[in-house]
Write a protein that holds these residues in place. Structure first.
Motif, PDB file in Angstrom:
ATOM      1  N   PHE A   1       0.844  -1.190   0.000  1.00 29.40           N
ATOM      2  CA  PHE A   1       0.000   0.000   0.000  1.00 29.40           C
ATOM      3  C   PHE A   1       0.884   1.247   0.000  1.00 29.40           C
ATOM      4  CE2 PHE A   1      -2.691  -3.407   1.247  1.00 29.40           C
ATOM      5  CZ  PHE A   1      -3.969  -3.065   0.863  1.00 29.40           C
ATOM      6  N   LYS A   2       0.262   2.413   0.075  1.00 31.92           N
ATOM      7  CA  LYS A   2       1.016   3.642  -0.167  1.00 31.92           C
ATOM      8  C   LYS A   2       2.126   3.867   0.843  1.00 31.92           C
ATOM      9  CE  LYS A   2      -1.998   7.001   2.198  1.00 31.92           C
ATOM     10  NZ  LYS A   2      -2.798   8.227   2.013  1.00 31.92           N
ATOM     11  N   ASN A   3       1.980   3.365   2.088  1.00 30.07           N
ATOM     12  CA  ASN A   3       3.081   3.550   3.043  1.00 30.07           C
ATOM     13  C   ASN A   3       4.317   2.763   2.618  1.00 30.07           C
ATOM     14  OD1 ASN A   3       1.336   1.312   3.680  1.00 30.07           O
ATOM     15  ND2 ASN A   3       2.233   1.150   5.707  1.00 30.07           N
ATOM     16  N   GLY A   4       4.117   1.575   2.050  1.00 28.11           N
ATOM     17  CA  GLY A   4       5.249   0.826   1.532  1.00 28.11           C
ATOM     18  C   GLY A   4       5.909   1.536   0.361  1.00 28.11           C
ATOM     19  N   TRP A   5       5.111   2.110  -0.518  1.00 25.33           N
ATOM     20  CA  TRP A   5       5.664   2.829  -1.667  1.00 25.33           C
ATOM     21  C   TRP A   5       6.384   4.106  -1.247  1.00 25.33           C
ATOM     22  CZ3 TRP A   5       6.473   0.330  -5.903  1.00 25.33           C
ATOM     23  CH2 TRP A   5       5.694  -0.800  -6.182  1.00 25.33           C
ATOM     24  N   ARG A   6       5.957   4.717  -0.153  1.00 29.93           N
ATOM     25  CA  ARG A   6       6.678   5.891   0.361  1.00 29.93           C
ATOM     26  C   ARG A   6       8.120   5.509   0.704  1.00 29.93           C
ATOM     27  NH1 ARG A   6       2.781   8.279  -1.140  1.00 29.93           N
ATOM     28  NH2 ARG A   6       1.386   9.678  -0.001  1.00 29.93           N
ATOM     29  N   VAL A   7       8.285   4.363   1.362  1.00 33.01           N
ATOM     30  CA  VAL A   7       9.635   3.934   1.747  1.00 33.01           C
ATOM     31  C   VAL A   7      10.440   3.542   0.518  1.00 33.01           C
ATOM     32  CG1 VAL A   7      10.979   2.274   3.077  1.00 33.01           C
ATOM     33  CG2 VAL A   7       8.858   3.209   4.026  1.00 33.01           C
ATOM     34  N   LEU A   8       9.834   2.830  -0.411  1.00 33.90           N
ATOM     35  CA  LEU A   8      10.557   2.450  -1.622  1.00 33.90           C
ATOM     36  C   LEU A   8      10.989   3.686  -2.405  1.00 33.90           C
ATOM     37  CD1 LEU A   8       8.413  -0.626  -2.720  1.00 33.90           C
ATOM     38  CD2 LEU A   8      10.662  -0.642  -1.624  1.00 33.90           C
ATOM     39  N   ASP A   9      10.159   4.733  -2.399  1.00 35.51           N
ATOM     40  CA  ASP A   9      10.578   6.008  -2.983  1.00 35.51           C
ATOM     41  C   ASP A   9      11.782   6.557  -2.237  1.00 35.51           C
ATOM     42  OD1 ASP A   9       8.957   6.704  -5.237  1.00 35.51           O
ATOM     43  OD2 ASP A   9       7.269   7.109  -3.904  1.00 35.51           O
ATOM     44  N   ALA A  10      11.729   6.493  -0.901  1.00 39.31           N
ATOM     45  CA  ALA A  10      12.780   7.081  -0.072  1.00 39.31           C
ATOM     46  C   ALA A  10      14.136   6.434  -0.328  1.00 39.31           C
ATOM     47  CB  ALA A  10      12.418   6.971   1.410  1.00 39.31           C
ATOM     48  N   ILE A  11      14.133   5.132  -0.606  1.00 43.09           N
ATOM     49  CA  ILE A  11      15.419   4.444  -0.804  1.00 43.09           C
ATOM     50  C   ILE A  11      15.756   4.244  -2.283  1.00 43.09           C
ATOM     51  CG2 ILE A  11      15.274   3.307   1.446  1.00 43.09           C
ATOM     52  CD1 ILE A  11      14.483   0.735   0.026  1.00 43.09           C
ATOM     53  N   GLY A  12      14.957   4.844  -3.160  1.00 46.47           N
ATOM     54  CA  GLY A  12      15.333   4.928  -4.562  1.00 46.47           C
ATOM     55  C   GLY A  12      15.050   3.726  -5.433  1.00 46.47           C
ATOM     56  N   VAL A  13      14.028   2.913  -5.095  1.00 45.05           N
ATOM     57  CA  VAL A  13      13.737   1.741  -5.925  1.00 45.05           C
ATOM     58  C   VAL A  13      12.291   1.708  -6.426  1.00 45.05           C
ATOM     59  CG1 VAL A  13      15.483   0.349  -4.746  1.00 45.05           C
ATOM     60  CG2 VAL A  13      13.114   0.270  -3.959  1.00 45.05           C
ATOM     61  N   ALA A  14      11.455   2.646  -6.016  1.00 44.66           N
ATOM     62  CA  ALA A  14      10.020   2.557  -6.304  1.00 44.66           C
ATOM     63  C   ALA A  14       9.713   2.617  -7.794  1.00 44.66           C
ATOM     64  CB  ALA A  14       9.269   3.655  -5.550  1.00 44.66           C
ATOM     65  N   ASP A  15      10.300   3.565  -8.502  1.00 48.55           N
ATOM     66  CA  ASP A  15       9.940   3.736  -9.910  1.00 48.55           C
ATOM     67  C   ASP A  15      10.316   2.524 -10.753  1.00 48.55           C
ATOM     68  OD1 ASP A  15       8.791   6.173  -9.457  1.00 48.55           O
ATOM     69  OD2 ASP A  15      10.544   7.347 -10.058  1.00 48.55           O
TER      70      ASP A  15
ATOM     71  N   ASN B   1      -1.324   5.691   6.157  1.00 46.45           N
ATOM     72  CA  ASN B   1      -0.733   7.035   6.161  1.00 46.45           C
ATOM     73  C   ASN B   1       0.607   6.989   6.888  1.00 46.45           C
ATOM     74  OD1 ASN B   1      -2.979   8.154   4.849  1.00 46.45           O
ATOM     75  ND2 ASN B   1      -4.060   8.466   6.788  1.00 46.45           N
ATOM     76  N   PHE B   2       1.665   7.311   6.184  1.00 43.56           N
ATOM     77  CA  PHE B   2       3.005   7.304   6.755  1.00 43.56           C
ATOM     78  C   PHE B   2       3.856   8.279   5.970  1.00 43.56           C
ATOM     79  CE2 PHE B   2       7.402   5.586   6.695  1.00 43.56           C
ATOM     80  CZ  PHE B   2       7.671   5.634   8.060  1.00 43.56           C
ATOM     81  N   GLU B   3       4.373   9.271   6.651  1.00 43.03           N
ATOM     82  CA  GLU B   3       5.178  10.280   5.983  1.00 43.03           C
ATOM     83  C   GLU B   3       6.648   9.877   6.010  1.00 43.03           C
ATOM     84  OE1 GLU B   3       3.943  12.722   4.242  1.00 43.03           O
ATOM     85  OE2 GLU B   3       1.951  12.004   4.781  1.00 43.03           O
ATOM     86  N   CYS B   4       7.283   9.980   4.872  1.00 40.33           N
ATOM     87  CA  CYS B   4       8.683   9.557   4.768  1.00 40.33           C
ATOM     88  C   CYS B   4       9.339  10.323   3.628  1.00 40.33           C
ATOM     89  CB  CYS B   4       8.735   8.054   4.511  1.00 40.33           C
ATOM     90  SG  CYS B   4      10.382   7.400   4.253  1.00 40.33           S
ATOM     91  N   ASP B   5      10.180  11.293   3.962  1.00 38.83           N
ATOM     92  CA  ASP B   5      10.879  12.053   2.935  1.00 38.83           C
ATOM     93  C   ASP B   5      11.991  11.226   2.309  1.00 38.83           C
ATOM     94  OD1 ASP B   5       9.329  14.305   3.200  1.00 38.83           O
ATOM     95  OD2 ASP B   5      10.625  15.228   4.700  1.00 38.83           O
ATOM     96  N   LEU B   6      12.458  11.689   1.172  1.00 42.21           N
ATOM     97  CA  LEU B   6      13.532  10.987   0.477  1.00 42.21           C
ATOM     98  C   LEU B   6      14.814  11.004   1.299  1.00 42.21           C
ATOM     99  CD1 LEU B   6      13.122  12.377  -3.149  1.00 42.21           C
ATOM    100  CD2 LEU B   6      12.148  10.285  -2.196  1.00 42.21           C
ATOM    101  N   ILE B   7      15.549   9.916   1.211  1.00 46.31           N
ATOM    102  CA  ILE B   7      16.895   9.882   1.760  1.00 46.31           C
ATOM    103  C   ILE B   7      17.859  10.138   0.598  1.00 46.31           C
ATOM    104  CG2 ILE B   7      18.647   8.512   2.951  1.00 46.31           C
ATOM    105  CD1 ILE B   7      16.439   6.870   4.185  1.00 46.31           C
ATOM    106  N   GLU B   8      18.448  11.315   0.577  1.00 42.15           N
ATOM    107  CA  GLU B   8      19.340  11.641  -0.521  1.00 42.15           C
ATOM    108  C   GLU B   8      20.573  10.740  -0.487  1.00 42.15           C
ATOM    109  OE1 GLU B   8      18.375  13.519  -2.734  1.00 42.15           O
ATOM    110  OE2 GLU B   8      16.737  14.648  -1.802  1.00 42.15           O
TER     111      GLU B   8
END
Length: 447
Positions: free
Chosen positions: A91-105, A434-441
């Motif tokens: 769900f979207k909280n999992g995709w937030r983390v995958l975005d954060a670590i650079g593998v979602a797309d 609902n889980f907020e997680c900004d990108l980890i550069e």
């Protein structure tokens, strides 16, 4: 295989954290390949951070730490990344983390975005009880089913070569005074690590060593399978749920050629393990004989080797009763090793991903600086932040499972005639995603 920490410098992190950037890079010594063990009675090496387990939690934690400038050695007991299992619904909280670590797309490009949900009953030829649209009922929700194997391979690809040591099964763990924690492997290798992150799954030896109880069987079993359609699967991108009496099933399109399905059924005890693939598939089909034809067609389109049967278990982290998630500022748990939960909310993998990014964010500055007091404080802060999230979700998943698995005819009639058609609201039900997680550069690579 050698375990190597990459040489990377301090990153910039946007995640509600005021922690100062790491002052220096961690140093890890390479482990010699397993083949070298035969030439030495005892092979002992030192590591700054060791992650035990190359599942979702372990790999995501290692990648998040790497992006924060901290190398981690990953131990995996298998000969390769797990190829078994079927798919995981994120769900979207999992995709937030995958975005954060650079593998979602990279994963989004391979898997369908699910648009809604259809609920049915096998009674009256599989009549509809309710249908939902995610866009209308839960705007912003993102749901995709991804193959476990591909998910693991994609996350692992972000680690440098040699970071994962396969065929590295943990034999014992022991405190080693100020030096850290001693990990002894089945092949004779010994590793002294400053920080150990236990991501070794539901039956975690590290959790057992820390005093946690064995996961509790909840009285339900699950069949799971992954159907294959070489010429293209025919279904709309919707989650299909079918509720019977003490048995429920469902299927969801994964990609243009694959469809994931499951059956949950009541059973007093797990019974003997079945290893014959044909017998597993036959038993699954027998459970839903006479159910809607589209479900049966999906199951029949599944290769026999792509069907698994597992008992459903959980562990509730009761306040004041459950052990701490960390020990001595040196060992900490994440994912199923800490909080196994039933799949009734689809949050097991999602919570493991959340654990990974929260733990890495809190732990990285102290780990990079070699600050033992800071590491211990970070582990305590991680538990405090995550306990309030995972304990209610574990309990809620267990309660939802108990409710939908009822076999009483009167209760099922109320469920099918009143609860699902008139009372269920998808938006409030999915608030836990609902889980907020900004990108980890990512940290820049050193030359």
């Amino acid at each position: 295989m050698a375990l190597a920490a990459s040489s990377i410098s301090s990153p910039q992190l946007r995640y509600c954290s005021s922690a100062p950037p790491p002052r220096r890079r961690p140093r890890c010594r390479r482990l010699r390949p397993a083949a070298a063990v035969a030439a030495s009675a005892t092979l002992q090496s030192e590591e700054n951070v060791v992650v035990v387990g190359a599942g979702v939690a372990g790999l995501a934690t290692a990648v998040a730490l790497r992006r924060l400038g901290v190398g981690a050695a990953v131990l995996e007991q298998g000969e390769a990344l797990r190829a078994g299992g079927t798919s995981l619904t994120l769900f979207k909280n999992g995709w937030r983390v995958l975005d954060a670590i650079g593998v979602a797309d990279e994963l989004r490009a391979k898997y369908l975005r699910i648009q809604g949900m259809r609920m049915r009953s096998p009674a009256a030829g599989g009549r509809d009880l309710r249908e939902f649209s995610f866009e209308e009922e839960a705007p912003g929700q993102e749901v995709r089913a991804v193959e476990r194997r591909v998910l693991l391979e994609t996350i692992a690809s972000k680690l440098p070569p040699g970071s994962i040591s396969f065929s590295s099964k943990l034999k014992s763990i022991a405190e080693q005074g100020p030096d850290g924690t001693l990990l002894e492997l089945e092949d004779g290798r010994q590793i002294i690590s400053k920080i150990v992150i236990g991501c070794d799954g539901v039956n975690s030896p590290i959790a057992r060593w820390m005093g946690f109880s064995e996961p509790r069987y909840v009285g339900h079993m699950a069949f799971r399978g992954l159907a294959e359609y070489a010429d293209g699967q025919p279904f709309e991108p919707k989650v299909n749920y079918i509720y019977g009496r003490g048995v429920r099933a469902g299927f969801v399109p994964v990609s243009s050629t694959k469809v994931y399905w499951f059956i949950c059924f009541n059973r007093q005890d797990p019974g003997p393990k079945i290893t014959d693939p044909a017998a597993l598939k036959s038993e699954a089909l027998e459970l839903v004989r006479g159910w809607p034809s589209d479900l049966l067609a999906v199951m029949r389109s599944t290769p026999e080797g792509a069907v698994v049967r597992t008992p459903l278990v959980d562990r509730w982290l009761w306040p004041g009763l459950a052990p701490a998630a960390s020990r001595g500022g040196r060992v900490v748990l994440a994912g199923d090793a800490w909080h196994p939960m039933t799949p009734n909310l689809g949050q097991g993998a999602c919570c493991a991903l959340e654990d990974a990014v929260v733990l890495a964010r809190l732990l990285a500055p102290a780990a990079a600086a070699g600050d033992p007091a800071g590491v211990e404080a970070a582990m305590r802060a991680y538990e405090a932040e995550r306990w309030g999230r995972v304990f209610p979700l574990t309990a809620r998943a267990g309660l939802v499972g108990a409710l939908v698995q009822w076999g009483n005819p009167a209760v099922c009639a109320v469920r099918d005639g009143v609860v699902i058609p008139r009372l269920v609201r998808l938006g409030p039900f999915l608030e836990h995603t609902n889980f907020e997680c900004d990108l980890i550069e990512p940290a820049p690579q050193s030359p």
